[in-house]
Design a protein around this motif. Structure first.
Motif, mmCIF file in Angstrom:
data_model
loop_
_atom_site.group_PDB
_atom_site.id
_atom_site.type_symbol
_atom_site.label_atom_id
_atom_site.label_comp_id
_atom_site.label_asym_id
_atom_site.label_seq_id
_atom_site.Cartn_x
_atom_site.Cartn_y
_atom_site.Cartn_z
ATOM 1 N N LEU B 404 24.219 27.281 60.472
ATOM 2 C CA LEU B 404 23.411 27.359 59.247
ATOM 3 C C LEU B 404 24.236 27.861 58.070
ATOM 4 C CD1 LEU B 404 20.095 28.913 60.631
ATOM 5 C CD2 LEU B 404 20.604 26.498 60.231
ATOM 6 N N THR B 405 25.196 28.756 58.361
ATOM 7 C CA THR B 405 25.954 29.332 57.252
ATOM 8 C C THR B 405 26.841 28.293 56.565
ATOM 9 O OG1 THR B 405 27.813 30.047 58.656
ATOM 10 C CG2 THR B 405 26.011 31.615 58.338
ATOM 11 N N MET B 406 27.074 27.159 57.227
ATOM 12 C CA MET B 406 27.927 26.153 56.563
ATOM 13 C C MET B 406 27.159 25.343 55.528
ATOM 14 S SD MET B 406 28.685 22.679 58.728
ATOM 15 C CE MET B 406 29.106 23.400 60.291
ATOM 16 N N MET B 407 25.833 25.450 55.562
ATOM 17 C CA MET B 407 25.040 24.543 54.745
ATOM 18 C C MET B 407 25.079 24.881 53.254
ATOM 19 S SD MET B 407 24.205 22.172 56.631
ATOM 20 C CE MET B 407 24.652 21.964 58.358
ATOM 21 N N ASP B 408 25.416 26.135 52.940
ATOM 22 C CA ASP B 408 25.580 26.474 51.518
ATOM 23 C C ASP B 408 26.654 25.604 50.884
ATOM 24 O OD1 ASP B 408 23.799 28.696 50.805
ATOM 25 O OD2 ASP B 408 24.846 29.755 52.394
ATOM 26 N N SER B 409 27.783 25.511 51.562
ATOM 27 C CA SER B 409 28.872 24.695 51.013
ATOM 28 C C SER B 409 28.488 23.223 50.970
ATOM 29 C CB SER B 409 30.142 24.885 51.849
ATOM 30 O OG SER B 409 31.107 23.916 51.500
ATOM 31 N N MET B 410 27.878 22.740 52.081
ATOM 32 C CA MET B 410 27.484 21.322 52.126
ATOM 33 C C MET B 410 26.542 20.977 50.985
ATOM 34 S SD MET B 410 27.681 18.438 53.733
ATOM 35 C CE MET B 410 28.242 18.767 55.408
ATOM 36 N N ALA B 411 25.550 21.842 50.799
ATOM 37 C CA ALA B 411 24.502 21.539 49.827
ATOM 38 C C ALA B 411 24.940 21.793 48.390
ATOM 39 C CB ALA B 411 23.250 22.361 50.146
ATOM 40 N N ALA B 412 26.081 22.463 48.230
ATOM 41 C CA ALA B 412 26.567 22.728 46.867
ATOM 42 C C ALA B 412 27.215 21.499 46.250
ATOM 43 C CB ALA B 412 27.555 23.892 46.892
ATOM 44 N N GLY B 413 27.527 20.505 47.081
ATOM 45 C CA GLY B 413 28.176 19.308 46.541
ATOM 46 C C GLY B 413 29.625 19.578 46.167
ATOM 47 N N ILE B 414 30.160 18.726 45.335
ATOM 48 C CA ILE B 414 31.594 18.733 45.021
ATOM 49 C C ILE B 414 31.805 19.343 43.643
ATOM 50 C CG2 ILE B 414 33.626 17.278 44.641
ATOM 51 C CD1 ILE B 414 32.366 15.289 46.687
ATOM 52 N N ASP B 415 32.637 20.368 43.588
ATOM 53 C CA ASP B 415 32.954 21.064 42.338
ATOM 54 C C ASP B 415 33.959 20.224 41.546
ATOM 55 O OD1 ASP B 415 33.796 22.793 40.341
ATOM 56 O OD2 ASP B 415 34.962 24.066 41.705
ATOM 57 N N ILE B 416 33.550 19.763 40.375
ATOM 58 C CA ILE B 416 34.499 19.005 39.551
ATOM 59 C C ILE B 416 34.825 19.761 38.258
ATOM 60 C CG2 ILE B 416 34.014 16.716 40.500
ATOM 61 C CD1 ILE B 416 32.355 16.315 37.803
ATOM 62 N N SER B 417 34.786 21.083 38.361
ATOM 63 C CA SER B 417 35.333 21.887 37.266
ATOM 64 C C SER B 417 36.843 21.657 37.202
ATOM 65 C CB SER B 417 35.060 23.367 37.528
ATOM 66 O OG SER B 417 35.820 23.786 38.654
ATOM 67 N N GLU B 418 37.483 22.175 36.170
ATOM 68 C CA GLU B 418 38.940 22.031 36.075
ATOM 69 C C GLU B 418 39.616 22.677 37.275
ATOM 70 O OE1 GLU B 418 40.492 22.741 32.137
ATOM 71 O OE2 GLU B 418 42.463 23.183 32.988
ATOM 72 N N ASN B 419 39.078 23.813 37.704
ATOM 73 C CA ASN B 419 39.649 24.470 38.895
ATOM 74 C C ASN B 419 39.454 23.605 40.135
ATOM 75 O OD1 ASN B 419 40.791 26.856 40.310
ATOM 76 N ND2 ASN B 419 38.766 26.904 41.270
ATOM 77 N N GLY B 420 38.279 22.970 40.249
ATOM 78 C CA GLY B 420 38.036 22.092 41.389
ATOM 79 C C GLY B 420 38.934 20.874 41.375
ATOM 80 N N LEU B 421 39.171 20.322 40.206
ATOM 81 C CA LEU B 421 39.980 19.099 40.103
ATOM 82 C C LEU B 421 41.455 19.365 40.426
ATOM 83 C CD1 LEU B 421 38.276 17.651 36.933
ATOM 84 C CD2 LEU B 421 38.317 16.539 39.179
ATOM 85 N N ALA B 422 41.945 20.567 40.099
ATOM 86 C CA ALA B 422 43.248 21.043 40.596
ATOM 87 C C ALA B 422 44.412 20.135 40.225
ATOM 88 C CB ALA B 422 43.179 21.239 42.122
#
Lengths: 515, 515
Positions: B404-422
């Motif tokens: 269950l603890t993994m679902m936070d990340s799954m449900a957050a989707g993909i971070d496309i901030s500048e930091n996420g884009l890397a």
């Protein structure tokens, strides 16, 4: 697809038609591949795709991709307009995408049994077994180095398992054979013990050439020249590097019109940025560079946009599987591949576990379900993968393959025909009654529900009376039974002799070495 | 939410603020519920929904729903415009949907620790543990009847497990206590050993009233009158039937402004048509009838559209879990609930397996992932469910909760901030290098990847040297360790005394009986 049959008959003679029909009536009936009727899970917006595509072009243009130890590759890419600086190849913005346009959006990989041919791309998903492990967990559950006997056993089991559409490639490494000769016996196993489509060797260009030659003995020269009968796995040496071994095999297969799976190999955090979107940017750049190169070598050669992506434990450096971040990479890369209009390979049934325990199954399911929901076209490692890919496991092969069989129903979506809506069944049964005997249930029960061939749904008491056997042991017992009952597909004896002759000739000249 | 604090302080006195802040700083930090940022999987088109909604209205109007042994319920529904024929209630087309409109689209269920309060509905998902098993697999792995000690242990573990947002209800049946008295000790456990939100008893109207009374001692009369502090499980007696026990509990809770989970209980093929769309039609009709009834009893009372749906083996009649058809029912019912604009309950971590083996994990994952991807708001049975719901398993509680603890990340989707884009990380590292030491990795590695607290990602050699411990045993060992380390949340001694007084008073008058 009947032209294989007629071509082979005229070339070799012999009553193959009769034998084939006898064979087909006895083999397990199953769909040759999965056709998805549900839309793919969309976790990356069109706008996000555009940003990542822009950044991938920046990587290709500004940073560039290394093509190592292969002057011919550099010359080919320079000729297509790339800026080559040493071994660093810079793709002017949009050149790689332009080169990718000659790649087919989908293609047929022919099997020697035409009913097993697969269409790779579009809404289809093809499941292939684990690839590459040097170890097996054997039929006694012990972990040891893999042998050619194991390889043959895996090919036989995959032939019999309806969930697997494809015989795969290096289902395990037969380390009891010299590296120089392994590929010959591996390809023979795929050709002789199965009639499903298969993959070729990529460990050296001349081994790739051997695979083409053996395929021509099976299918006929002309057929192989004109059709795809193999797809082979070309891994990038990520980040942003192709080596001469892979480029050499790629050139052999692309020139022969055979399929290449162009696969960035990513352990995120080590071999790519630690973020999903950064990893997607790198995967897209690497895949486009490899696909563009295949198309530069032979425009129209079939390719698959590949992505093997996992993450590592940032505490220990160990690879981890079944976690959410690689699933998000899969969803995103699948959409980027669709926008590039090429087939997509990813996913499987991954785990870091040492046995087929709960960890193994959770992790595998958390890779497999995204594989299907994300719209993967070719799923290597869909069954049998264990211990981060170091081990091919007989029991897990069967457990995973059983799960694969449920995906037809999942991917078919919801039937809203009049029969599916079943309003008359509700009228017929009514409040407080049960539906077991209703005419709708009677008409539909045989196909209504997917049924596992390995799950135990009995009572505790029955399960206990039968010896409290857990699923791993049930699967292992089943594998032993299946191998005892295995019947090879028919083969034209002249073709078989031709294969053995070729192999003997090559064996005689190849050195026994381990590289 | 601070009004609970101030209200309690003024009512009971005592330095609760100081104790709470001490408690909160030491308790495991975790989000109080999951917030999904990804769109739900859409497996049922709008057109298909309209057809099913039309057919559900036909069921409600033409076939009708039985409301059994509860003349008051019949009178209430007749008063709202239903045609009542004996115990059969026919809802004129669109009346049920109209009555459902006063139900809130989302609501807060308050916990005694305001940081644990959950918002049920919208893009949120709340995970609650298994509900209802008469058996446990205990800390030695043996299967036996559940006791109140087990119940208390499960509440304590759930309190400590960050994956679970909710303490649940009947996490197991404490069969060592008389049926007439169990609910008192169960509710006490939720109130005393946890500070997460909880569920009330539904086995009789006076037991529901006891749960309201105990909640008022904890939260204060006025707070309970004005807020939801319980949600309770009202199962339909499917097909198309409500019985007086459930209706009686429903009326108590709805009148007290407490939440009801209106749940068709479906074993498809037996208790509903054998098809997905037919089952969805029935679920929608049943849920709408129950929700409409709650709103007729008390307009605005919080409700959840529930759906427990599994299928049965059409060969043996045994319930099966983790199969694709119930997942499709979940995806479809979730969308129908969204269109009805009410919160949705379904899913969990189901299995028919007897141990936490590979079958258990595959089946659980194939329920849990649809639960999150389909947009479930309240997921009962999210951890600990075993053997078709007959058994609550200590080891599986921990294994599931870890997932269950993994679902936070799954449900957050993909971070496309500048930091996420890397993109700078790609520039900094370049071809052939690794990213482990890059500044982007260093800045992000602690939060970049979800990490299992139970998976073993070590080498085979290390795993072997540590005793070849499989995941089920690791989880059981962890449960033992957690229970040894358990520290109860603080409670105002006056409140605790009030709870015990109430329970003692009721125990003295209730008979010891098993129904």
């Amino acid at each position: 697809m009947d032209d294989i049959t007629s071509q082979k008959r005229s070339r070799r003679g012999g009553g193959r038609d009769a034998r084939r029909s006898a064979r087909q009536s006895s083999s397990a009936s199953s769909a040759p591949y999965l056709v998805r009727k549900i839309p793919p899970v969309d976790m990356l917006s069109d706008e996000a795709c555009e940003i990542i595509e822009h950044n991938a072009e920046t990587v290709l243009e500004e940073i560039g991709i290394e093509f190592r130890d292969d002057p011919e590759a550099l010359a080919i890419l320079k000729d297509k307009g790339c800026d080559v600086d040493g071994e660093r190849v810079h793709f002017p913005r949009s050149l790689a995408r332009e080169l990718c346009k000659t790649a087919p959006s989908e293609f047929t990989q022919h099997a020697r049994n035409p009913e097993r041919s697969v269409v790779i791309g579009g809404n289809n998903t093809v499941f292939a077994p684990v690839y590459g492990p040097p170890f097996v967990r054997d039929l006694e559950g012990e972990r040891r180095y893999a042998k050619i006997e194991d390889f043959n056993n895996f090919v036989k089991l995959v032939y019999m398992l309806p969930g697997l559409h494809h015989s795969g490639g290096t289902v395990c490494e037969p380390v009891d054979l010299p590296v120089t000769k392994r590929h010959l016996e591996m390809l023979y196993a795929h050709l002789r013990y199965s009639d499903k489509p298969y993959m070729g060797s990529v460990t050296a260009p001349d081994r790739a050439a051997d695979c083409v030659a053996l395929s021509k003995i099976m299918f006929g020269d002309e057929f192989v020249d004109q059709n795809c009968v193999m797809v082979s796995l070309i891994n990038a040496n990520s980040p942003m590097t192709w080596d001469d071994t892979m480029l050499g095999a790629l050139k052999v297969y692309a020139r022969a019109g055979q399929g290449c799976v162009i696969s960035p190999f990513i352990l995120s955090g080590a071999l790519s940025p630690v973020s999903v979107a950064g990893t997607l940017t790198q995967i897209l750049a690497e895949a486009m560079s490899g696909i563009a190169f295949t198309q530069a070598v032979n425009p129209g050669a079939p390719v698959i946009f590949g992505s093997f992506a996992s993450s590592i434990s940032m505490q220990t450096g160990a690879p981890t599987f079944g976690t959410p971040e690689p699933a998000k990479v899969l969803y995103g890369a699948a959409k980027l591949a669709r926008r590039l209009n090429v087939p997509f390979r990813s996913g499987g049934s991954f785990t870091a576990s040492k046995t087929a325990d709960a960890q193994a199954a959770y992790e595998s399911a958390h890779t497999l379900l995204p594989t299907v929901l994300g719209g993967v076209n070719f799923a290597l490692h869909a069954a049998g993968w264990m211990e981060g890919g170091l081990v091919a496991d007989y029991a897990k092969l069967l457990l995973d393959a059983d799960q694969l069989t449920m995906m037809d129903s999942m991917a078919a979506g919801i039937d809203i025909s009049e029969n599916g809506l079943a309003l008359d069944a509700l009228r017929e049964t009514g409040p407080g009654q049960h539906f077991l005997g209703s005419s709708h249930t009677q008409a539909n029960f045989e196909t209504a529900f997917w049924r596992s061939s390995l799950a135990d749904n009995t009572t505790f008491e029955q399960w206990e009376s039968e010896g409290r056997i857990e699923s791993e042991q049930r699967a292992r017992n089943r594998a032993i039974k299946m191998l005892n009952e295995y019947q090879p597909p028919e083969i034209d004896p002249a073709i078989d002799a031709g294969l053995r002759d070729y192999i003997a000739t090559r064996m005689a000249v190849l050195p026994d070495s381990d590289y």
